[in-house]
Design an enzyme around this catalytic site. Structure first.
Site, PDB file in Angstrom:
ATOM      1  N   CYS A   1      -4.713  13.175  12.822  1.00 37.13           N
ATOM      2  CA  CYS A   1      -5.733  11.925  12.559  1.00 37.13           C
ATOM      3  C   CYS A   1      -5.324  11.100  13.904  1.00 37.13           C
ATOM      4  O   CYS A   1      -4.743  11.751  14.769  1.00 37.13           O
ATOM      5  CB  CYS A   1      -5.217  11.203  11.554  1.00 37.13           C
ATOM      6  SG  CYS A   1      -3.592  10.458  11.613  1.00 37.13           S
TER       7      CYS A   1
ATOM      8  N   VAL B   1       7.834   7.450  16.913  1.00 31.60           N
ATOM      9  CA  VAL B   1       7.343   8.062  15.488  1.00 31.60           C
ATOM     10  C   VAL B   1       6.434   8.913  15.496  1.00 31.60           C
ATOM     11  O   VAL B   1       6.398  10.034  15.155  1.00 31.60           O
ATOM     12  CB  VAL B   1       7.459   6.919  14.413  1.00 31.60           C
ATOM     13  CG1 VAL B   1       6.986   7.709  12.995  1.00 31.60           C
ATOM     14  CG2 VAL B   1       8.682   6.228  14.374  1.00 31.60           C
TER      15      VAL B   1
ATOM     16  N   ARG C   1      -4.766  10.824   4.096  1.00 33.99           N
ATOM     17  CA  ARG C   1      -3.791  11.819   4.377  1.00 33.99           C
ATOM     18  C   ARG C   1      -2.687  11.738   3.316  1.00 33.99           C
ATOM     19  O   ARG C   1      -2.075  12.953   2.806  1.00 33.99           O
ATOM     20  CB  ARG C   1      -3.029  11.624   5.687  1.00 33.99           C
ATOM     21  CG  ARG C   1      -4.329  12.133   6.884  1.00 33.99           C
ATOM     22  CD  ARG C   1      -3.448  12.109   7.970  1.00 33.99           C
ATOM     23  NE  ARG C   1      -2.419  13.230   7.948  1.00 33.99           N
ATOM     24  CZ  ARG C   1      -2.923  14.561   8.220  1.00 33.99           C
ATOM     25  NH1 ARG C   1      -3.991  14.880   8.335  1.00 33.99           N
ATOM     26  NH2 ARG C   1      -2.013  15.434   8.069  1.00 33.99           N
TER      27      ARG C   1
ATOM     28  N   ASP D   1       4.419   0.984  12.024  1.00 31.15           N
ATOM     29  CA  ASP D   1       3.033   0.263  11.591  1.00 31.15           C
ATOM     30  C   ASP D   1       3.189  -1.080  12.255  1.00 31.15           C
ATOM     31  O   ASP D   1       2.041  -1.752  12.012  1.00 31.15           O
ATOM     32  CB  ASP D   1       3.102   0.154  10.324  1.00 31.15           C
ATOM     33  CG  ASP D   1       2.896   1.726   9.570  1.00 31.15           C
ATOM     34  OD1 ASP D   1       2.455   2.468  10.359  1.00 31.15           O
ATOM     35  OD2 ASP D   1       2.698   1.984   8.345  1.00 31.15           O
TER      36      ASP D   1
ATOM     37  N   ARG E   1      -8.620  -0.162   4.553  1.00 26.80           N
ATOM     38  CA  ARG E   1      -7.644   0.725   4.022  1.00 26.80           C
ATOM     39  C   ARG E   1      -6.533   0.016   3.596  1.00 26.80           C
ATOM     40  O   ARG E   1      -5.837   0.419   2.427  1.00 26.80           O
ATOM     41  CB  ARG E   1      -7.401   1.828   4.634  1.00 26.80           C
ATOM     42  CG  ARG E   1      -8.489   2.865   4.804  1.00 26.80           C
ATOM     43  CD  ARG E   1      -7.874   4.063   5.737  1.00 26.80           C
ATOM     44  NE  ARG E   1      -6.705   4.382   5.378  1.00 26.80           N
ATOM     45  CZ  ARG E   1      -5.560   4.622   6.094  1.00 26.80           C
ATOM     46  NH1 ARG E   1      -5.891   4.602   7.502  1.00 26.80           N
ATOM     47  NH2 ARG E   1      -4.310   4.922   5.780  1.00 26.80           N
TER      48      ARG E   1
ATOM     49  N   ARG F   1       0.440  14.872  12.357  1.00 27.44           N
ATOM     50  CA  ARG F   1       0.795  14.582  11.066  1.00 27.44           C
ATOM     51  C   ARG F   1       0.948  15.865  10.210  1.00 27.44           C
ATOM     52  O   ARG F   1       0.356  16.158   9.254  1.00 27.44           O
ATOM     53  CB  ARG F   1       0.077  13.596  10.236  1.00 27.44           C
ATOM     54  CG  ARG F   1       0.229  12.226  11.139  1.00 27.44           C
ATOM     55  CD  ARG F   1      -0.620  11.220  10.166  1.00 27.44           C
ATOM     56  NE  ARG F   1       0.180  10.400   9.653  1.00 27.44           N
ATOM     57  CZ  ARG F   1      -0.173   9.335   9.026  1.00 27.44           C
ATOM     58  NH1 ARG F   1      -1.257   8.695   9.418  1.00 27.44           N
ATOM     59  NH2 ARG F   1       0.556   8.716   8.099  1.00 27.44           N
ATOM     60  N   PRO F   2       1.836  16.947  10.629  1.00 28.25           N
ATOM     61  CA  PRO F   2       1.982  18.023   9.792  1.00 28.25           C
ATOM     62  C   PRO F   2       2.795  17.771   8.549  1.00 28.25           C
ATOM     63  O   PRO F   2       3.222  16.619   8.407  1.00 28.25           O
ATOM     64  CB  PRO F   2       2.858  19.060  10.879  1.00 28.25           C
ATOM     65  CG  PRO F   2       3.648  17.859  11.592  1.00 28.25           C
ATOM     66  CD  PRO F   2       2.721  16.869  11.894  1.00 28.25           C
TER      67      PRO F   2
ATOM     68  N   LYS G   1       0.840  -1.202   0.024  1.00 29.01           N
ATOM     69  CA  LYS G   1       0.189   0.088  -0.191  1.00 29.01           C
ATOM     70  C   LYS G   1       0.885   1.178   0.083  1.00 29.01           C
ATOM     71  O   LYS G   1       0.626   2.031  -0.837  1.00 29.01           O
ATOM     72  CB  LYS G   1      -0.922   0.006   1.285  1.00 29.01           C
ATOM     73  CG  LYS G   1      -1.587   1.416   1.482  1.00 29.01           C
ATOM     74  CD  LYS G   1      -2.591   1.380   2.654  1.00 29.01           C
ATOM     75  CE  LYS G   1      -1.860   1.734   3.841  1.00 29.01           C
ATOM     76  NZ  LYS G   1      -1.554   3.035   3.874  1.00 29.01           N
ATOM     77  N   ASN G   2       1.771   1.181   0.931  1.00 37.34           N
ATOM     78  CA  ASN G   2       2.561   2.670   1.055  1.00 37.34           C
ATOM     79  C   ASN G   2       3.663   2.677  -0.015  1.00 37.34           C
ATOM     80  O   ASN G   2       4.147   3.986  -0.209  1.00 37.34           O
ATOM     81  CB  ASN G   2       3.393   2.339   2.232  1.00 37.34           C
ATOM     82  CG  ASN G   2       2.460   2.739   3.652  1.00 37.34           C
ATOM     83  OD1 ASN G   2       1.326   3.105   3.323  1.00 37.34           O
ATOM     84  ND2 ASN G   2       2.983   2.629   4.815  1.00 37.34           N
TER      85      ASN G   2
HETATM   86  C1  UD1 Z   1       4.079   6.961   6.184  1.00 38.79           C
HETATM   87  C2  UD1 Z   1       3.337   5.663   6.068  1.00 38.79           C
HETATM   88  C3  UD1 Z   1       2.827   5.333   7.480  1.00 38.79           C
HETATM   89  C4  UD1 Z   1       3.936   5.009   8.289  1.00 38.79           C
HETATM   90  C5  UD1 Z   1       4.747   6.437   8.402  1.00 38.79           C
HETATM   91  C6  UD1 Z   1       6.056   6.103   9.327  1.00 38.79           C
HETATM   92  C7  UD1 Z   1       2.263   6.127   3.721  1.00 38.79           C
HETATM   93  C8  UD1 Z   1       1.381   6.535   2.990  1.00 38.79           C
HETATM   94  N1  UD1 Z   1       2.010   5.941   5.026  1.00 38.79           N
HETATM   95  O1  UD1 Z   1       3.230   8.076   6.466  1.00 38.79           O
HETATM   96  O2  UD1 Z   1       2.073   4.008   7.053  1.00 38.79           O
HETATM   97  O3  UD1 Z   1       3.463   4.926   9.531  1.00 38.79           O
HETATM   98  O4  UD1 Z   1       5.106   6.805   7.108  1.00 38.79           O
HETATM   99  O5  UD1 Z   1       6.699   5.205   8.955  1.00 38.79           O
HETATM  100  O6  UD1 Z   1       3.436   5.630   3.084  1.00 38.79           O
HETATM  101  N2  UD1 Z   1       6.399  14.714  10.586  1.00 38.79           N
HETATM  102  C9  UD1 Z   1       6.499  16.087  11.006  1.00 38.79           C
HETATM  103  N3  UD1 Z   1       6.756  16.910   9.986  1.00 38.79           N
HETATM  104  C10 UD1 Z   1       6.498  16.588   8.531  1.00 38.79           C
HETATM  105  C11 UD1 Z   1       6.151  15.484   8.309  1.00 38.79           C
HETATM  106  C12 UD1 Z   1       6.185  14.286   9.308  1.00 38.79           C
HETATM  107  O7  UD1 Z   1       6.896  16.354  12.074  1.00 38.79           O
HETATM  108  O8  UD1 Z   1       6.354  17.480   7.798  1.00 38.79           O
HETATM  109  C13 UD1 Z   1       6.412  13.723  11.618  1.00 38.79           C
HETATM  110  C14 UD1 Z   1       5.078  13.257  11.712  1.00 38.79           C
HETATM  111  O9  UD1 Z   1       4.088  13.797  12.364  1.00 38.79           O
HETATM  112  C15 UD1 Z   1       5.006  11.627  12.399  1.00 38.79           C
HETATM  113  C16 UD1 Z   1       6.621  11.510  11.796  1.00 38.79           C
HETATM  114  O10 UD1 Z   1       7.083  12.659  11.142  1.00 38.79           O
HETATM  115  O11 UD1 Z   1       5.407  11.829  13.816  1.00 38.79           O
HETATM  116  C17 UD1 Z   1       6.590  10.646  10.706  1.00 38.79           C
HETATM  117  O12 UD1 Z   1       5.868  11.011   9.663  1.00 38.79           O
HETATM  118  P1  UD1 Z   1       6.159  10.512   8.119  1.00 38.79           P
HETATM  119  O13 UD1 Z   1       7.252   9.960   8.077  1.00 38.79           O
HETATM  120  O14 UD1 Z   1       5.870  11.907   7.079  1.00 38.79           O
HETATM  121  O15 UD1 Z   1       4.840   9.639   7.856  1.00 38.79           O
HETATM  122  P2  UD1 Z   1       3.877   9.616   6.606  1.00 38.79           P
HETATM  123  O16 UD1 Z   1       4.456   9.917   5.248  1.00 38.79           O
HETATM  124  O17 UD1 Z   1       2.719  10.446   6.719  1.00 38.79           O
END
Ligand code: UD1
Length: 423
Positions: A118, A332, A94, A310, A402, A123-124, A22-23
Site C-alpha cells: 500500500c 516503522v 489490509r 500513525d 476509514r 506490509r508483508p 479502530k485498531n
Molecule cells: C498496525 C496498525 C497501523 C499501524 C501499524 C504500526 C492496525 C489495523 N493497523 O498495522 O495503523 O501503523 O500497526 O503501528 O492495527 N512487517 C514485516 N513483516 C511482517 C509484518 C510486518 O516486515 O510479517 C513490517 C511492516 O512492513 C511494517 C512494520 O513491520 O514496516 C510494522 O507493521 P505491523 O506492526 O505489522 O503493522 P500492522 O499490523 O499492519
C-alpha cells in the site's frame, strides 16, 4: 468524489470526545469468530474499516448485527464458517488478514488473497505465517508465490515463537491462534501496543489464558473453548493525538474527553517539548497551545511505547509552523512520507532523504489543492489547512473516513472552518 474544504481558522476551543479505537476493534471483531456464541462489542466507532470488517465476517458465515448509531456490533458465528476471505473485501482493507488464525481454527484452512503493497509500504505478512507455522500450520508456498495465503492445519500446538520485528498484526494473529491451540505458546519480541492489551483482555474474558500482553513476552495457555462475551473497546489514541495537535497548531485550548493519556506518553512528551501545555483532569485532558509559540523538536517513530508511526504525519503538520528546523525519522514503515509532497504544495519546503525528513519550520502556509494520501496523512493535511492562508481543498477523503469518526463534525464543534462537499 467527496472533498473537504478547510479554511484558516481561529484557535480551536471547546471539548471533544474520543471514539473507540479502530485498531483495537478490528482484531476484536476478527476474534469473535473464535466462538460460536454471541459477542457484543461496545464503543465501536462508525468507520469505513469497521463496515468492511463486518462485511468480511458476514461473508465468512457470521451473523453480524451492526448498530453503529449506538456504536454496538453483535456477532454470532454459530453456523458453518467459510475458509476463504473474498478478495474484493481484503483489497479494501489490509487488516482483513487478522481473520487468518480464526479461520484456521474454525475450519482447518484459511485462504486469503493478499493485496499488493500500500502507499506506506509493502506490509508483508511473513511474521504472521512464521507464527502459524510454528503452531503447526502448513503454508502452500506455490500459492504464496502468487500472493495467496493458503494455510491448513489440524489441531494447532503451542510453541515458542520469536518475532523478528514486533509486528502488531502478527502478534494479534498469533495470540488468537494460540488461545485455542493445545499447550502453551510463548511469544517473544511481541508488539506491546495498547490494542494488543485490549485484544488479550477480550480473549481472556472469553475464557482464554493470556498473560503478559503489553510486554514483549506474551504467554498463552491454550484452552478447549471460548465463550461469547460483551466488551467495551478502548479509546482511539491516534484520534486523541490528532486532536491534541489540532489544539496546538491553531494555538487553541481544548478539553479532550474519553482519552487515556497513558497510551500517549511519547506524543504528550513531544508536544510539551514544543511548548504545549497538557494537563490531565478528572473531566479529561486539557491541551493548551495558546500560551507559547511552537518550538521545533525532532521525532523518531518506533514500536510502542515509542512515538507512534500513525502520529508521524499529524505531528509533522505541527512542525511545519514551529519556530525552527526539526527532523523526523520514520523507522516503522519504509515509505511513509507521501504527505511531504502535500505539505510542500502549501509551502512547507520539507526535504526528505531515506527515512529522514527535515522540516525548516517557520513557514507561512498557503491553502492549496492537496490529496489525503493515506488515512493519517489525510488528517495531517486537514490540520495544516486550519492554519494556512486561504482555502485548502482535500481530495481522496475516503482515506480519512476509514479511521476518524465524525471528523468534520468534531472539528466544527471546536470552531474549525471545515466543510465536506460531495461532488
Ligand atoms: C498496525 C496498525 C497501523 C499501524 C501499524 C504500526 C492496525 C489495523 N493497523 O498495522 O495503523 O501503523 O500497526 O503501528 O492495527 N512487517 C514485516 N513483516 C511482517 C509484518 C510486518 O516486515 O510479517 C513490517 C511492516 O512492513 C511494517 C512494520 O513491520 O514496516 C510494522 O507493521 P505491523 O506492526 O505489522 O503493522 P500492522 O499490523 O499492519
Amino acid at each position: 468524489m467527496a472533498k473537504f474544504l478547510v479554511q484558516k481558522s481561529e484557535p480551536l476551543h471547546g471539548e471533544v470526545s474520543i471514539s473507540g479505537s479502530k485498531n483495537a476493534v478490528l482484531p476484536i471483531l476478527a476474534a469473535t469468530l473464535l466462538t460460536d456464541e454471541k459477542c457484543t462489542i461496545l464503543d465501536v466507532p462508525a468507520l469505513r474499516d469497521v463496515d468492511v470488517m463486518c462485511d468480511l465476517l458476514r461473508s465468512l458465515g457470521a451473523d453480524v448485527d451492526k448498530k453503529l448509531e449506538e456504536n454496538t456490533v453483535d456477532v454470532t458465528a454459530s453456523g458453518e464458517i467459510n475458509s476463504e476471505a473474498p478478495f474484493d473485501l481484503v483489497k479494501m482493507m489490509r487488516a482483513s488478514i487478522l481473520v487468518l488464525g480464526a479461520l484456521l481454527l474454525r475450519t482447518g484452512r484459511a485462504v486469503i488473497h493478499l493485496p499488493g503493497g500500500c502507499a506506506i509500504g509493502e506490509r508483508p505478512v511473513e511474521l504472521h505465517l512464521k507464527g502459524l507455522k510454528a503452531l503447526g500450520a502448513t503454508i502452500d508456498q506455490a500459492q504464496l508465490a502468487k500472493g495467496i495465503v493458503d494455510a491448513t492445519a489440524g489441531k494447532l500446538k503451542g510453541n515458542t515463537i520469536y518475532l523478528d520485528f514486533p509486528s502488531v498484526g502478527a502478534t494479534e494473529v498469533i495470540i488468537m491462534a494460540a488461545s485455542l491451540a493445545e499447550g502453551t505458546t510463548i511469544l517473544e519480541n511481541a508488539a506491546q501496543e495498547p490494542e494488543i492489551v485490549d485484544l488479550a483482555s477480550f480473549l481472556n474474558k472469553m475464557g482464554a489464558r493470556i498473560k503478559g500482553a503489553g510486554t514483549d513476552t506474551i504467554k498463552i495457555e491454550g484452552v478447549e473453548k471460548l465463550h461469547g462475551v460483551s466488551h467495551n473497546v478502548i479509546p482511539d489514541r491516534i484520534e486523541a493525538g490528532t486532536f491534541m495537535v489540532s489544539a496546538a497548531i491553531t494555538h487553541g485550548r481544548i478539553l479532550i474527553k474519553n482519552m487515556l493519556p497513558d497510551h500517549l506518553k511519547a506524543v504528550i512528551a513531544k508536544l510539551r517539548e514544543c511548548g504545549v501545555e497538557i494537563e490531565a483532569t478528572d473531566e479529561g485532558v486539557i491541551v493548551d497551545g495558546s500560551k507559547h509559540k511552537i518550538i521545533s523538536t525532532d521525532i523518531k517513530t518506533l514500536p510502542y511505547p515509542g512515538f507512534p508511526t500513525d502520529m508521524q504525519s499529524p505531528f509533522m503538520a505541527l512542525l511545519t509552523v514551529a519556530d525552527g528546523p526539526s527532523a523526523v525519522i520514520e523507522t516503522v514503515f519504509e515509505n511513509r512520507f507521501m504527505h511531504v509532497a502535500e505539505f510542500n504544495r502549501m509551502g512547507a519546503n520539507i526535504k526528505t532523504e531515506g527515512k529522514c525528513a527535515i522540516i525548516p519550520g517557520g513557514k507561512k502556509l498557503k491553502g492549496a489543492q492537496v490529496v489525503a494520501t493515506d488515512l493519517r496523512a489525510g488528517a495531517a493535511v486537514v490540520l495544516t489547512g486550519l492554519v494556512a492562508e486561504g482555502t485548502t481543498e482535500v481530495s481522496q477523503i475516503y482515506h480519512i473516513d476509514r479511521g476518524y469518526e465524525h471528523f468534520v463534525d468534531k472539528l466544527k464543534a471546536l470552531g474549525a472552518n471545515i466543510m465536506r462537499i460531495e461532488e
